[in-house]
Design a protein around this motif. Structure first.
Motif, short mmCIF file in Angstrom:
data_model
loop_
_atom_site.label_atom_id
_atom_site.label_comp_id
_atom_site.label_asym_id
_atom_site.label_seq_id
_atom_site.Cartn_x
_atom_site.Cartn_y
_atom_site.Cartn_z
N TYR A 51 1.13 -1.31 0.00
CA TYR A 51 0.21 -0.35 0.14
C TYR A 51 1.08 1.37 -0.37
O TYR A 51 1.93 1.57 0.32
CB TYR A 51 -0.71 0.28 1.18
CG TYR A 51 -2.04 -0.81 1.09
CD1 TYR A 51 -3.27 -0.78 0.20
CD2 TYR A 51 -2.02 -1.87 1.84
CE1 TYR A 51 -4.82 -1.49 0.25
CE2 TYR A 51 -3.01 -2.35 1.44
CZ TYR A 51 -4.25 -2.44 0.94
OH TYR A 51 -5.55 -3.36 0.76
N THR A 52 0.50 2.00 -0.36
CA THR A 52 0.81 3.69 -0.74
C THR A 52 1.12 4.58 0.71
O THR A 52 -0.25 4.03 1.77
CB THR A 52 0.53 4.44 -1.41
OG1 THR A 52 -0.78 4.75 -1.53
CG2 THR A 52 0.69 3.81 -2.79
N THR A 53 2.25 4.40 1.15
CA THR A 53 1.93 5.55 2.54
C THR A 53 0.62 6.79 2.74
O THR A 53 -0.56 6.54 3.40
CB THR A 53 2.63 6.09 2.71
OG1 THR A 53 3.41 7.85 1.83
CG2 THR A 53 4.31 5.79 2.83
N ASP A 54 -0.43 6.57 1.81
CA ASP A 54 -1.48 7.87 1.22
C ASP A 54 -2.47 6.85 1.97
O ASP A 54 -3.08 6.99 2.70
CB ASP A 54 -1.47 8.52 0.17
CG ASP A 54 -0.31 9.77 -0.14
OD1 ASP A 54 0.20 9.98 1.09
OD2 ASP A 54 -0.57 10.35 -1.32
N GLU A 55 -2.03 5.34 1.59
CA GLU A 55 -3.12 4.48 1.77
C GLU A 55 -3.56 4.28 2.94
O GLU A 55 -4.61 3.98 3.37
CB GLU A 55 -3.44 3.24 0.17
CG GLU A 55 -4.15 3.55 -1.26
CD GLU A 55 -3.01 3.00 -1.82
OE1 GLU A 55 -3.85 2.57 -2.70
OE2 GLU A 55 -2.43 1.84 -1.98
N ILE A 56 -2.61 4.11 3.29
CA ILE A 56 -2.15 3.70 4.80
C ILE A 56 -3.16 4.60 5.39
O ILE A 56 -3.54 4.18 6.45
CB ILE A 56 -0.48 3.57 5.27
CG1 ILE A 56 -0.30 2.20 4.34
CG2 ILE A 56 -0.37 2.71 6.66
CD1 ILE A 56 1.50 2.66 4.52
#
Length: 284
Positions: A51-56
């Motif tokens: 997952y991207t950090t934004d998604e996390i």
């Protein structure tokens, strides 16, 4: 040269790990090995699932209520038990299944259920209350033996994460096979050594500066401080074992309230950027 990153526990202070991981990405640093304890384990798991950090951050914010929802039934049950038997039978204020269900829901989008499906070698640390041993869940098999540690393979990623996050008194313990797991931070809140055991050439340890403390009539605050004291020696040892140890200054942020989420993510990002020269030198 391969890099292993260890993410320490720290309740919702762990949100700072999101910013730290984002900063490493922006510096062009590739993470080859990953480990986490307690709240560090959930962010390690999400990142390992690519997952991207934004998604996390988005998924953590969406699911916060599930992670912290206190069930009234166990409290009433404990009160009734105390009245009738003189013993307050309660294992935790929040069902540990909440963590497990959250991770299952998040991993569903990636079609991942088991740690062995993760591409990156990563590890999650926890503690078994029965044997008192540290236990480490691993995504890849390694040639290692330690009489003081049980290494567990082929486990559900949701179970491993719950096991590491089962903070005593807050979350109910995690039953898995012969084990009864509680929060990994009680024994190994900064799992650096396992990164080297897995094969990392260099290791970066991300932990939190210990909070200032004033005595107060608050059982949770006392419990949290007690765990800090118990784990501090091992954290200091792990910091010395790491090739580079960085402490994120999140003092004053709540361990259980998400009000400071944006600030914590930014703090993690800024901390890494302020250390970028040391990090880039580490990877030369």
């Amino acid at each position: 040269m391969s890099l292993g990153v260890a993410l320490a526990g720290g309740g919702l202070k762990g949100l700072a790990h999101i910013g730290a991981l984002k900063a490493l990405e922006d510096l062009g640093i590739k993470i080859d090995y990953l480990s986490g304890t307690s709240s560090g384990s959930i962010f390690a798991s999400f990142y390992a699932m690519e997952y991207t950090t934004d998604e996390i951050k988005e998924k953590t914010m969406e699911c916060y209520k599930m992670l912290t929802k206190i069930e009234k039934r166990p409290i009433f049950k404990a009160g009734f038990s105390y009245i009738t038997s003189g013993v307050a039978k309660i294992e935790g204020l929040v069902p540990g299944e909440n963590i497990e269900n959250l991770v299952k829901e998040v991993s569903k989008d990636k079609n991942i259920t088991n740690m062995n499906q993760i591409k990156i070698p990563y590890a999650i640390a926890t503690v078994d209350t029965i044997s008192t041993k540290e236990c480490i869940f691993l995504s890849k098999r390694i040639d290692i033996k330690d009489d003081d540690i049980d290494y567990i393979y082929d486990a559900p990623i949701a179970t491993a994460t719950r096991a590491s996050m089962s903070f005593p008194g807050v979350y109910t313990p995690c039953q898995y096979g012969k084990y009864n797991f509680i929060d990994g931070g009680t024994k190994d809140n900064l799992p650096v050594k396992i990164l080297k055991d897995m094969g990392a050439d260099k290791t970066l340890a991300l932990s939190f500066r210990i909070d200032d403390y004033e005595p107060k009539e608050d059982i949770l605050a006392i419990l949290l401080r007690t765990v800090d004291i118990f784990s501090l020696k091992d954290v200091r040892k792990a910091q010395k074992e790491a090739d580079l140890a960085i402490e994120i200054d999140a003092r004053g942020a709540s361990l259980l309230e998400i009000d400071d989420a944006d600030k914590l993510v930014q703090t993690g990002y800024d901390t890494i950027m302020n250390k970028k020269e040391e990090i880039l030198k580490l990877m030369k």
